[in-house]
Design a protein around this motif. Structure first.
Motif, PDB file in Angstrom:
ATOM      1  N   ARG A  85      -4.880  -6.045  14.886  1.00 37.38           N
ATOM      2  CA  ARG A  85      -3.543  -6.495  14.507  1.00 37.38           C
ATOM      3  C   ARG A  85      -3.333  -6.188  13.031  1.00 37.38           C
ATOM      4  NH1 ARG A  85      -3.654 -12.018  12.382  1.00 37.38           N
ATOM      5  NH2 ARG A  85      -5.791 -12.822  12.419  1.00 37.38           N
ATOM      6  N   LEU A  86      -2.096  -5.910  12.693  1.00 36.61           N
ATOM      7  CA  LEU A  86      -1.725  -5.568  11.329  1.00 36.61           C
ATOM      8  C   LEU A  86      -1.117  -6.775  10.641  1.00 36.61           C
ATOM      9  CD1 LEU A  86      -1.171  -3.368   9.098  1.00 36.61           C
ATOM     10  CD2 LEU A  86       1.077  -3.100  10.166  1.00 36.61           C
ATOM     11  N   VAL A  87      -1.593  -7.089   9.430  1.00 38.41           N
ATOM     12  CA  VAL A  87      -0.936  -8.070   8.567  1.00 38.41           C
ATOM     13  C   VAL A  87      -0.360  -7.273   7.402  1.00 38.41           C
ATOM     14  CG1 VAL A  87      -1.160 -10.171   7.205  1.00 38.41           C
ATOM     15  CG2 VAL A  87      -2.589  -9.849   9.248  1.00 38.41           C
ATOM     16  N   ASP A  88       0.956  -7.152   7.378  1.00 33.89           N
ATOM     17  CA  ASP A  88       1.656  -6.305   6.405  1.00 33.89           C
ATOM     18  C   ASP A  88       2.259  -7.181   5.325  1.00 33.89           C
ATOM     19  OD1 ASP A  88       2.876  -4.232   5.124  1.00 33.89           O
ATOM     20  OD2 ASP A  88       4.154  -3.631   6.795  1.00 33.89           O
ATOM     21  N   ARG A  89       1.819  -6.982   4.096  1.00 36.31           N
ATOM     22  CA  ARG A  89       2.298  -7.777   2.959  1.00 36.31           C
ATOM     23  C   ARG A  89       2.942  -6.832   1.946  1.00 36.31           C
ATOM     24  NH1 ARG A  89      -0.888 -12.572   3.815  1.00 36.31           N
ATOM     25  NH2 ARG A  89      -2.797 -12.105   4.978  1.00 36.31           N
ATOM     26  N   SER A  90       3.734  -7.379   1.021  1.00 36.31           N
ATOM     27  CA  SER A  90       4.482  -6.519   0.101  1.00 36.31           C
ATOM     28  C   SER A  90       3.558  -5.724  -0.814  1.00 36.31           C
ATOM     29  CB  SER A  90       5.452  -7.356  -0.739  1.00 36.31           C
ATOM     30  OG  SER A  90       4.739  -8.274  -1.554  1.00 36.31           O
ATOM     31  N   LYS A  91       2.401  -6.285  -1.195  1.00 35.75           N
ATOM     32  CA  LYS A  91       1.511  -5.572  -2.110  1.00 35.75           C
ATOM     33  C   LYS A  91       0.132  -5.331  -1.505  1.00 35.75           C
ATOM     34  CE  LYS A  91       3.800  -6.855  -6.398  1.00 35.75           C
ATOM     35  NZ  LYS A  91       3.631  -7.363  -7.783  1.00 35.75           N
ATOM     36  N   GLY A  92       0.053  -5.376  -0.193  1.00 42.76           N
ATOM     37  CA  GLY A  92      -1.218  -5.113   0.449  1.00 42.76           C
ATOM     38  C   GLY A  92      -1.109  -5.212   1.952  1.00 42.76           C
ATOM     39  N   CYS A  93      -2.104  -4.669   2.625  1.00 42.85           N
ATOM     40  CA  CYS A  93      -2.147  -4.724   4.084  1.00 42.85           C
ATOM     41  C   CYS A  93      -3.566  -5.015   4.542  1.00 42.85           C
ATOM     42  CB  CYS A  93      -1.694  -3.388   4.694  1.00 42.85           C
ATOM     43  SG  CYS A  93       0.085  -3.123   4.692  1.00 42.85           S
ATOM     44  N   GLU A  94      -3.659  -5.589   5.736  1.00 39.74           N
ATOM     45  CA  GLU A  94      -4.948  -5.784   6.380  1.00 39.74           C
ATOM     46  C   GLU A  94      -4.832  -5.374   7.835  1.00 39.74           C
ATOM     47  OE1 GLU A  94      -5.026  -9.984   5.967  1.00 39.74           O
ATOM     48  OE2 GLU A  94      -4.296  -9.633   3.929  1.00 39.74           O
ATOM     49  N   ILE A  95      -5.850  -4.718   8.326  1.00 40.99           N
ATOM     50  CA  ILE A  95      -6.041  -4.560   9.760  1.00 40.99           C
ATOM     51  C   ILE A  95      -7.160  -5.508  10.140  1.00 40.99           C
ATOM     52  CG2 ILE A  95      -6.814  -3.029  11.608  1.00 40.99           C
ATOM     53  CD1 ILE A  95      -5.539  -0.715  10.007  1.00 40.99           C
ATOM     54  N   ARG A  96      -6.890  -6.406  11.067  1.00 42.47           N
ATOM     55  CA  ARG A  96      -7.885  -7.372  11.528  1.00 42.47           C
ATOM     56  C   ARG A  96      -8.345  -6.923  12.914  1.00 42.47           C
ATOM     57  NH1 ARG A  96      -8.490 -12.260   9.009  1.00 42.47           N
ATOM     58  NH2 ARG A  96      -7.505 -12.292   6.956  1.00 42.47           N
ATOM     59  N   LEU A  97      -9.621  -6.612  12.999  1.00 42.52           N
ATOM     60  CA  LEU A  97     -10.166  -5.917  14.153  1.00 42.52           C
ATOM     61  C   LEU A  97     -11.246  -6.748  14.832  1.00 42.52           C
ATOM     62  CD1 LEU A  97     -10.362  -3.130  15.685  1.00 42.52           C
ATOM     63  CD2 LEU A  97     -12.119  -2.514  13.992  1.00 42.52           C
ATOM     64  N   ARG A  98     -11.168  -6.834  16.133  1.00 36.64           N
ATOM     65  CA  ARG A  98     -12.264  -7.443  16.901  1.00 36.64           C
ATOM     66  C   ARG A  98     -13.338  -6.374  17.104  1.00 36.64           C
ATOM     67  NH1 ARG A  98     -10.653  -9.749  22.274  1.00 36.64           N
ATOM     68  NH2 ARG A  98      -8.889  -8.320  22.221  1.00 36.64           N
ATOM     69  N   HIS A  99     -14.451  -6.547  16.430  1.00 37.07           N
ATOM     70  CA  HIS A  99     -15.488  -5.516  16.421  1.00 37.07           C
ATOM     71  C   HIS A  99     -16.817  -6.199  16.112  1.00 37.07           C
ATOM     72  CE1 HIS A  99     -17.265  -1.554  15.770  1.00 37.07           C
ATOM     73  NE2 HIS A  99     -17.741  -1.969  14.606  1.00 37.07           N
TER      74      HIS A  99
END
Length: 388
Positions: A85-99
């Motif tokens: 899932r993508l967490v999209d922020r104005s000054k950064g992003c994260e991909i949170r992955l089940r792994h």
């Protein structure tokens, strides 16, 4: 701490001919913009945070379709039972992955990356009251005084310092100096060598026009990284710079009051303390305790800072940023009890010359009695200042 802290950073190679799309129109980019913008960092780090692997970087922007199509992430964002899932922020992003693995292969248009998934280090600060900052070339004596102040006045027992490519000393020298002086505190120094980013406002002005704060990713990135890799289990976290000292009008701990507050969050304003001083201290030998004077002519406003109790329920909704916790319903409220003193003399004047060379004329300068009292309680006031 004996832990070796590594990052799994990923960058687009120059020969790929691909760069991050800038959010700022060309007509609002000054002459320094291109050299200051982070065109190539994909991820600052790839690390485990609780049950997920976090791939964290600046805003992905035009990189996102290429990431989603890359081997290792392809098909993971599907609508039903997604593994990413993508967490999209104005000054950064994260991909949170089940792994579950300790490595991750990404191969696509941005390049091939055999990534080591770095460990979750939240155990280092579990139950601690932590001061956090991003620092570059701040003198080690200043950093020691800053830590000593927060330990004595507010009960801090953890320090998480992100070093942004200092050249005045090595990370090993800094870490060793802090661990020697503060053996009972949890101390971690993280190498954070990323481009700081172009300024906004008047500092990034084009033809006298202010520009948006839309391209400075590094410091917010360090806060989000600290939050998810180190501080998820911290008792409370205070975000302040080396030249910022928080005071309570009732001599109470900012950590204790934040922990007791209903919101688990306190935001507070600041005021400047001049570099004018009675000891005739210089930039080369000054200490925090040299500076006690407010300038009656000072008109510059200090933007707010904050203290928070980490809460996993806010992971996607809240963004820890330099002067705000975006998404918090309490972000607009400033504490009437807490405020910080912004020490002009504790600076390498990297942005502008902050040193006051005038003599401390009492008609212009007035002593801050609360700051003096805090310095006396913490043992930081210099002898010459104490004698006046």
């Amino acid at each position: 701490m004996d832990e070796t802290i590594s990052l799994s950073a990923c960058h687009v190679a120059e020969d790929r001919g691909i760069v991050r799309q800038s959010p700022r129109p060309e007509n609002l980019r000054n002459a320094a913009y291109a050299a200051q913008f982070d065109w190539r960092t994909i991820f600052y780090d790839v690390y485990r945070s609780g049950p997920e692997v976090v791939l964290q970087g600046p805003p992905f922007l035009n990189f996102l379709p290429m990431l989603k199509a890359a081997e290792g992430l392809r098909g993971k964002f599907r609508p039903l039972w997604p593994k990413a899932r993508l967490v999209d922020r104005s000054k950064g992003c994260e991909i949170r992955l089940r792994h579950d693995g300790d490595t991750l292969l990404l191969d696509g248009a941005l390049g091939r990356f055999d990534i080591t998934v770095q460990p979750d280090l939240s155990h280092l600060f579990a139950g601690r009251r932590v001061i956090h900052t991003l620092s570059r070339n701040n003198d080690i004596r200043w950093i020691k005084d800053w830590i000593a102040f927060y330990a004595a006045i507010h009960g801090a027992d953890g320090v998480l310092l992100y070093d942004n490519a200092s050249t005045a000393y090595t990370l090993g020298e800094l870490r060793a100096a802090l661990e020697q002086v503060f053996p009972d505190m949890a101390v971690a120094v993280v190498d954070w060598p990323f481009i700081y980013g172009p300024q906004g406002g008047l500092a990034g002005a084009v033809d006298g026009r202010e520009t948006p704060w839309d391209s400075d990713y590094c410091q917010t990135g360090s806060l989000q990284h600290a939050r998810f890799r180190f501080l998820r289990r911290a008792r409370s976290v205070l975000n302040v710079d080396i030249d910022e000292l928080v005071l309570s009008s009732r001599e109470r701990s900012i950590f204790a009051e934040t922990e007791a507050s209903k919101a688990g969050f306190i935001k507070f304003g600041g005021s400047w303390i001049s570099s004018a001083n009675h000891r005739a201290a210089t930039p080369e030998d000054c200490r925090h305790g040299d500076f006690l004077l407010r300038d009656r002519e000072e008109q510059e406003i200090c933007p707010p800072k904050w203290c928070i109790v980490p809460d996993a329920r806010h992971d996607a909704k809240y963004t820890w940023s330099v002067h705000n916790v975006f998404g918090s319903p309490h972000n607009r409220t400033l504490s009437p009890e807490f405020g910080y003193r912004h020490m002009k003399g504790i600076s390498n004047s990297w942005k502008y010359d902050r040193w006051e060379r005038a003599s401390p004329d009492p008609a212009r300068f007035v002593e801050d009695p609360d700051l003096r009292a805090a310095f006396e309680r913490s043992g930081l006031i210099v002898a010459e200042a104490a004698a006046r």
